[in-house]
Design an enzyme around this catalytic site. Sequence first.
Site, PDB file in Angstrom:
ATOM      1  N   GLN A 235     -48.695  28.122 -11.613  1.00  0.00           N
ATOM      2  CA  GLN A 235     -47.564  28.558 -10.827  1.00  0.00           C
ATOM      3  C   GLN A 235     -46.977  29.096  -9.686  1.00  0.00           C
ATOM      4  O   GLN A 235     -48.295  30.360  -9.239  1.00  0.00           O
ATOM      5  CB  GLN A 235     -47.091  29.039 -11.728  1.00  0.00           C
ATOM      6  CG  GLN A 235     -45.483  29.680 -12.340  1.00  0.00           C
ATOM      7  CD  GLN A 235     -44.347  28.712 -11.655  1.00  0.00           C
ATOM      8  OE1 GLN A 235     -44.552  28.230 -13.003  1.00  0.00           O
ATOM      9  NE2 GLN A 235     -43.488  28.954 -11.383  1.00  0.00           N
TER      10      GLN A 235
ATOM     11  N   LYS B 254     -42.388  26.589 -20.351  1.00  0.00           N
ATOM     12  CA  LYS B 254     -43.454  26.106 -20.376  1.00  0.00           C
ATOM     13  C   LYS B 254     -44.502  25.980 -21.364  1.00  0.00           C
ATOM     14  O   LYS B 254     -44.414  24.820 -22.007  1.00  0.00           O
ATOM     15  CB  LYS B 254     -43.857  25.943 -18.776  1.00  0.00           C
ATOM     16  CG  LYS B 254     -43.012  25.004 -17.400  1.00  0.00           C
ATOM     17  CD  LYS B 254     -44.070  25.361 -16.269  1.00  0.00           C
ATOM     18  CE  LYS B 254     -42.985  25.054 -15.060  1.00  0.00           C
ATOM     19  NZ  LYS B 254     -43.702  25.391 -14.147  1.00  0.00           N
TER      20      LYS B 254
ATOM     21  N   ASP C 103     -48.437  18.670 -12.649  1.00  0.00           N
ATOM     22  CA  ASP C 103     -48.077  19.210 -11.537  1.00  0.00           C
ATOM     23  C   ASP C 103     -47.952  17.383 -10.338  1.00  0.00           C
ATOM     24  O   ASP C 103     -46.302  17.307  -9.970  1.00  0.00           O
ATOM     25  CB  ASP C 103     -47.684  20.740 -10.875  1.00  0.00           C
ATOM     26  CG  ASP C 103     -46.600  21.062 -11.441  1.00  0.00           C
ATOM     27  OD1 ASP C 103     -45.754  21.279 -11.531  1.00  0.00           O
ATOM     28  OD2 ASP C 103     -47.391  22.192 -11.044  1.00  0.00           O
TER      29      ASP C 103
END
Length: 300
Positions: free
Chosen positions: A97, A53, A120
Amino acid sequence: MSAIVISGREIAKAVREELKERVSELKEEGLVPGLATVLVGDDPASHQYVGMKNKAAVEAGIYSRQITLPSATPEDELLGLIAGLNADPEIHGILVQLPLPDHVDESKVLVAVDPDKDVDGFHPVNVGRLATGDPDVLAPCTPAGVVQMLLRSGVDPAGKHAVVVGRSNIVGRPMASLLLRKAPGGNATVTVAHSRTPDLGAVTRDADILIAAIGRPDTITADMVKPGAAVIDVGTNRVDAPDRERGYKVVGDVDFDAVKEVAGWISPVPGGVGPMTITMLLSNTVRAAEALRAAATAGA
Ligand SMILES: NC(=O)c1ccc[n+]([C@@H]2O[C@H](COP(=O)([O-])OP(=O)(O)OC[C@H]3O[C@@H](n4cnc5c(N)ncnc54)[C@H](OP(=O)(O)O)[C@@H]3O)[C@@H](O)[C@H]2O)c1
C-alpha cells in the site's frame, strides 16, 4: 437525451461473481489464490483501503494475508519481507500500500516485488510490458477497470478516438497504453492531454471516448464533450458539503448533471470507477494464480 449511466458498482458485482467461479475451479485443483497486502504505518485512509481490499478478497474466496508494520520499520526489513512473500507458494499477489513512510525508497520496494506477483502492475518490468503492448501483462487496476466498464457497456474502443486527460503513472499513462494495445479493449486512436495542453476543450470535443483522470472537480464541462461520447470519470475529489453529516462529499472531475445531457454514456462518482479498482485487484490475483497453474501444467 440523457446518457446511459455506466454503473461500476453493477459491473464490479458481475466481475466478482465470475471471479468466484474461477477461484472455485482453482480450488478444485488444490490451488487457493492468495493475496498479501503490506501496510507500513498508521495512515487511517491506507488502513481503510487495505481493509476493503482484504474483505473483498475473502468474499471472492481468495486467501488474504494482511501484514501491518509500524511506520519506523527499516527499509531492509520491508525488502526482506517482500522477498519472503515472493518465495511463498501460498501467495500469488503482493500489494504494497502506497504511500510508504519517507525513510523508505518507494521505487526500491516496487522493484523488489516479483513481477509475476505484482498485482498492482507498478513494477517497471510490467510497466514496460504494458507499454510494449503485451496482452497478458498484469495491468494497473484502475485503468484495467475502466476498460472493463467500457467493454461491458458495449463501448468497444477499437477504431475510436479516445482522449485521456491526465498522464500519471497510476492512471493516465497505463490507461493510454491499454487503449492503444492490439488486444480486446484496445485498438483505439489515443490522445493524452494534461495540464500543459492548451485549449483542452478542443481536444476533448474530438473524443468518442473521454477518460478524465485529473483530480479537479468540474474540469470537464458539457461544452467540452462530443454529443454521444462515452465519458468515464476517474476523479475522486472531496468537496465541502456542510449539509452532509461528515461535512464533505466525493465528486469526480466531470460536471455529471450537465455532461449526462450531452454524452451517450457516463460513469458516476461515487459508484463508477471506484468499485472496479478493487475488483481488478482480485482479478489480477486470480490471473496470477492461473498463470502459475498454466506454468506448472506446461512444465509437468
Ligand atoms: N477511483 C479510483 O479507484 C481512483 C484510482 C486512482 C486515482 N483516482 C483519482 O483520479 C484522479 C487522478 O489521479 P492521479 O493519481 O492520476 O492524479 P495525478 O497524479 O495528480 O495526475 C493528475 C493529472 O491531471 C493533469 N491535470 C491537472 N490539472 C489539469 C487541467 N486543468 N487540465 C488538464 N490536465 C490536468 C495533470 O497534468 P500534469 O501531469 O501536467 O501535472 C496530471 O497529469 C484523482 O482524483 C484521484 O483521486 C481514482
